[in-house]
Design a protein around this motif. Structure first.
Motif, PDB file in Angstrom:
ATOM      1  N   UNK A  98       0.828  -1.408  -0.032  1.00  0.00           N
ATOM      2  CA  UNK A  98      -0.016   0.050  -0.164  1.00  0.00           C
ATOM      3  C   UNK A  98       0.838   1.362   0.056  1.00  0.00           C
ATOM      4  N   UNK A  99       1.949   1.250   0.823  1.00  0.00           N
ATOM      5  CA  UNK A  99       2.655   2.636   0.917  1.00  0.00           C
ATOM      6  C   UNK A  99       3.536   2.790  -0.481  1.00  0.00           C
ATOM      7  N   UNK A 100       4.137   1.538  -0.782  1.00  0.00           N
ATOM      8  CA  UNK A 100       4.774   1.712  -1.967  1.00  0.00           C
ATOM      9  C   UNK A 100       4.110   2.466  -3.366  1.00  0.00           C
ATOM     10  N   UNK A 101       2.921   1.775  -3.367  1.00  0.00           N
ATOM     11  CA  UNK A 101       1.810   2.492  -4.445  1.00  0.00           C
ATOM     12  C   UNK A 101       1.716   3.735  -4.021  1.00  0.00           C
ATOM     13  N   UNK A 102       1.440   4.121  -2.813  1.00  0.00           N
ATOM     14  CA  UNK A 102       1.202   5.599  -2.681  1.00  0.00           C
ATOM     15  C   UNK A 102       2.394   6.499  -2.976  1.00  0.00           C
ATOM     16  N   UNK A 103       3.561   5.799  -2.657  1.00  0.00           N
ATOM     17  CA  UNK A 103       4.797   6.767  -2.896  1.00  0.00           C
ATOM     18  C   UNK A 103       4.838   6.872  -4.512  1.00  0.00           C
ATOM     19  N   UNK A 104       4.433   6.048  -5.071  1.00  0.00           N
ATOM     20  CA  UNK A 104       4.205   6.117  -6.948  1.00  0.00           C
ATOM     21  C   UNK A 104       3.223   7.076  -7.379  1.00  0.00           C
ATOM     22  N   UNK A 105       2.129   6.944  -6.341  1.00  0.00           N
ATOM     23  CA  UNK A 105       1.019   7.822  -6.758  1.00  0.00           C
ATOM     24  C   UNK A 105       1.197   9.254  -6.308  1.00  0.00           C
ATOM     25  N   UNK A 106       2.188   9.854  -5.663  1.00  0.00           N
ATOM     26  CA  UNK A 106       2.579  11.132  -5.283  1.00  0.00           C
ATOM     27  C   UNK A 106       2.148  11.509  -4.110  1.00  0.00           C
ATOM     28  N   UNK A 107       1.716  10.738  -3.092  1.00  0.00           N
ATOM     29  CA  UNK A 107       1.226  10.963  -1.731  1.00  0.00           C
ATOM     30  C   UNK A 107       2.048  11.578  -0.790  1.00  0.00           C
ATOM     31  N   UNK A 108       3.239  11.124  -1.012  1.00  0.00           N
ATOM     32  CA  UNK A 108       4.106  11.729   0.005  1.00  0.00           C
ATOM     33  C   UNK A 108       5.237  12.579  -0.472  1.00  0.00           C
ATOM     34  N   UNK A 109       6.075  13.323   0.170  1.00  0.00           N
ATOM     35  CA  UNK A 109       6.753  14.449  -0.030  1.00  0.00           C
ATOM     36  C   UNK A 109       7.974  13.764  -0.670  1.00  0.00           C
ATOM     37  N   UNK A 110       8.889  14.675  -1.354  1.00  0.00           N
ATOM     38  CA  UNK A 110      10.113  13.968  -1.714  1.00  0.00           C
ATOM     39  C   UNK A 110      11.034  13.721  -0.365  1.00  0.00           C
ATOM     40  N   UNK A 111      11.535  12.551  -0.481  1.00  0.00           N
ATOM     41  CA  UNK A 111      12.490  12.120   0.734  1.00  0.00           C
ATOM     42  C   UNK A 111      11.833  11.679   2.057  1.00  0.00           C
ATOM     43  N   UNK A 112      10.352  11.477   2.053  1.00  0.00           N
ATOM     44  CA  UNK A 112       9.651  11.138   3.246  1.00  0.00           C
ATOM     45  C   UNK A 112       9.792   9.844   3.459  1.00  0.00           C
ATOM     46  N   UNK A 113       9.949   9.049   2.458  1.00  0.00           N
ATOM     47  CA  UNK A 113      10.145   7.608   2.538  1.00  0.00           C
ATOM     48  C   UNK A 113      10.891   7.015   1.498  1.00  0.00           C
ATOM     49  N   UNK A 114      11.471   5.700   1.896  1.00  0.00           N
ATOM     50  CA  UNK A 114      12.106   4.943   0.613  1.00  0.00           C
ATOM     51  C   UNK A 114      11.869   3.506   0.908  1.00  0.00           C
ATOM     52  N   UNK A 115      11.883   3.027  -0.473  1.00  0.00           N
ATOM     53  CA  UNK A 115      11.781   1.594  -0.369  1.00  0.00           C
ATOM     54  C   UNK A 115      13.287   0.727  -0.167  1.00  0.00           C
ATOM     55  N   UNK A 116      13.451  -0.160   0.698  1.00  0.00           N
ATOM     56  CA  UNK A 116      14.659  -0.636   1.014  1.00  0.00           C
ATOM     57  C   UNK A 116      14.550  -1.969   0.774  1.00  0.00           C
ATOM     58  N   UNK A 117      15.900  -2.631   0.347  1.00  0.00           N
ATOM     59  CA  UNK A 117      15.975  -4.094   0.370  1.00  0.00           C
ATOM     60  C   UNK A 117      16.039  -4.598   1.673  1.00  0.00           C
ATOM     61  N   UNK A 118      15.279  -5.632   2.290  1.00  0.00           N
ATOM     62  CA  UNK A 118      15.638  -6.242   3.342  1.00  0.00           C
ATOM     63  C   UNK A 118      16.604  -7.369   3.297  1.00  0.00           C
ATOM     64  N   UNK A 119      17.866  -6.918   3.706  1.00  0.00           N
ATOM     65  CA  UNK A 119      18.964  -7.984   3.518  1.00  0.00           C
ATOM     66  C   UNK A 119      19.527  -8.167   5.004  1.00  0.00           C
ATOM     67  N   UNK A 120      20.477  -7.186   5.523  1.00  0.00           N
ATOM     68  CA  UNK A 120      21.210  -7.694   6.753  1.00  0.00           C
ATOM     69  C   UNK A 120      21.863  -6.440   7.356  1.00  0.00           C
TER      70      UNK A 120
END
Ligand code: ATP
Ligand code: MG
Length: 555
Positions: A158-180
């Motif tokens: 949901x959040x990633x789709x909303x990032x794409x849709x432009x709901x959040x300000x620049x830099x407010x959120x990022x998508x991160x790989x979950x590694x270690x």
């Protein structure tokens, strides 16, 4: 696949890997790529990478793609992208099919990010960039998990789709790989793979307000293009585990292998687009194509040849150890190419007038444009009552062993008579401003009787010579490694004498030469007509490409 002539093959560790892969049946054909970011003009380091990637494809009858890594919209431009294509072609290479762009894959990259989220291998993080830096740890301290790391798949989607849709300000959120977060390799501590950035993109316009990060984009682009050997510079060595992690965790059949080689550093210059841009922006050079710049455009304008640059890349080799190369290696390769292809003509760049006191009408001789290439043709060597010679070919008080002109001495005028200097005329300050000389009429094409004349100097007949602007270049910096010391601004090492304009004279044979024509000015060096300012028949402008190693009369 390319029009460039094949260079004799010199092996290196990458070729060994390819040979083994082909022998083991891992690939039928190799596919490489050259992946510039269109955020500046290419430099000599890129030329090396181009020659390597396109050269391998050529030698192994494979393919090489040109792919723009256009994931940083603020810094990229169409101008840069066009110049890069021009440079690759000018170097003698042609990419396979269309130009590729990472942005061609933005939809795929988004889809793959969703796949990672679905597999619980990516999450949306709300930490600020400062907090993220704190959580990342250091080389000696492990990082710690973000409080947002365990969000549910549904919430992340949901959040990633909303990032794409432009709901959040620049830099407010990022998508991160979950590694270690405890990995000794910081690149694996949950690297960001998407960021929010409202920037107009040169190809996708305003379609996206989220952009994928380089590491994530690069490996997927390679895989989608079926690249077999993804060759890059050593600073990406520590990124290779991330390259592999992304591909291992996605449903992409192809998994290219990344190999790293050392960056080229050329002495007395810099190989960083960012620093070159600084020189351009601060007007410390005339532009990206200033002939002192190590850019492909600069080298081209200076008169370096594609074959010479390809030869240089071959000579410096490919390895993982430091590749800090002296400018002499480049100049040697350029000189060798020009030696064979540049017609030889006469220019006088520091003229001293000579009056022939016993001139009795003009007898002239023909001369070849090149001693080994009769097909280059011949031209008349004009003579007249007034000549120009190089001022430093005359010395009133010559050092021992002097073979050129001095008072009472004789020299051979190249392709012409033997001439004696009878008198030196001086100005009020005692500077020699003119010589009065006489010629031996019996010496046109013949040795003088009863004596030997050793020295040969070049000259031009004043009535026949054409004025020319001659631009002399020297090293851009005064030290071999201008950016070695982080504490010192590399610009403080700029060589104030790296560019000089002189007004000289050239022979009429060059009058109609088009821009980018190479000549050897005998005894002076290799020169080429300027790409921008030279106008055939109107305004003759020459750049000194490189000096001659040896002049044909040493004294
Ligand atoms: P710069 O540091 O000058 O900005 P870059 O590496 O960021 O260069 P890219 O456009 O990303 O520039 O480079 C395209 C390709 O050229 C990459 O594969 C890169 O590894 C290679 N390359 C860049 N600089 C050099 C160099 N000095 N020697 C060899 N290859 C290089
Ligand atoms: Mg880069």
């Amino acid at each position: 696949m390319s029009s460039a002539p094949l260079l004799p093959t010199v092996s290196n560790f990458i070729r060994t890997i390819i040979d083994n892969d082909l022998a083991a049946g891992l690939h039928k054909n190799i596919i490489t790529r050259f992946p510039p970011e269109p955020n500046g003009y290419l430099h000599v380091g890129h030329a090396k990478s181009i020659c390597l990637n396109f050269g391998l494809a050529q030698d192994y009858q494979g393919k090489c793609n040109l792919r723009f890594d256009d994931t940083n919209p603020e810094k990229e431009s169409e101008e840069y992208a066009l110049s890069i294509q021009e440079d690759v072609r000018w170097l003698g290479f042609q990419w396979e099919g269309n130009v590729h762009w990472a942005s061609d894959y933005f939809d795929d990259l988004y889809r793959f990010a969703v796949e990672l989220i679905d597999k619980e291998l990516a999450y949306v993080d709300d930490l600020t960039s400062e907090e993220m830096r704190e959580y990342r740890g250091t080389l000696t301290l492990p990082g710690k998990n973000s409080p947002y790391r365990d969000r549910s798949v549904a919430e992340n989607l949901d959040l990633f789709a909303r990032m794409k849709a432009g709901e959040f300000a620049d830099g407010a959120r990022v998508l991160r790989a979950k590694i270690d977060m405890a990995s000794p390799n910081i690149n694996l501590r949950d690297p960001a793979i998407y960021r929010i950035r409202r920037a107009h993109h040169i190809r996708t316009g305003d379609k996206w307000c989220i952009y994928p990060m380089y590491d994530y984009t690069h490996c997927i682009s390679d895989a989608l293009e079926g690249i077999t050997h993804s060759i890059c510079t050593l600073e990406f060595e520590d990124h290779r585990p991330l390259y592999d992690w992304v591909l291992d965790n996605l449903s992409i059949a192809c998994h290219p292998r990344q190999y790293e080689f050392s960056r080229l550093e050329l002495h007395y210059t810099i190989t960083s687009k960012r620093k070159l841009l600084q020189l351009v922006n601060n007007k410390l050079v005339s532009g990206w194509d200033d002939p002192r710049m190590p850019t492909i455009q600069g080298m081209r304008r200076r008169g370096y040849t594609p074959a010479g640059i390809r030869e240089f890349s071959k000579r410096i080799g490919v390895s993982k150890s430091g590749n800090s190369v002296d400018m002499a290696v480049m100049e040697g390769a350029i000189r060798e190419d020009l030696e064979a292809i540049a017609p030889r003509v006469v220019a006088v760049i520091n003229p001293l007038k000579v009056t022939i006191t016993n001139y009795e009408g003009a007898l002239t001789r023909e001369a070849d444009f090149h001693p080994n290439h009769p097909e280059f043709g011949r031209r008349m060597v004009a003579f007249g009552p007034e000549l120009f010679i190089e001022a430093d070919d005359f010395s009133e008080l010559p050092p021992a062993g002097w073979k050129r002109l001095t008072l009472g001495g004789e020299v051979r005028l190249r392709h012409s008579y033997v001439m004696r200097c009878d008198e030196a005329i001086k100005d009020v300050d005692g500077h020699v401003i003119e010589l009065r000389c006489s010629i031996d009429h019996a010496t046109l094409g013949k040795n003088p009787e009863g004596r030997k004349v050793k020295g040969v100097i070049h000259f031009l007949s004043c009535a026949h010579a054409l004025p020319a602007e001659i631009r002399l270049y020297d090293r851009l910096f005064t030290v071999a490694e201008p950016d070695a010391d982080r504490e010192v601004d590399f610009c403080s090492y700029l060589n104030p004498d790296s560019f000089t304009i002189v007004w000289g004279w050239v022979e009429a044979a060059v009058q109609d030469s088009t821009p980018e024509t190479a000549y050897q000015f005998e005894r002076l060096g290799y020169f080429c007509t300027d790409r921008r300012d030279h106008q055939p028949g109107l305004n003759l402008v020459f750049n000194r490409t490189v000096t001659l190693k040896d002049s044909w009369t040493k004294s």
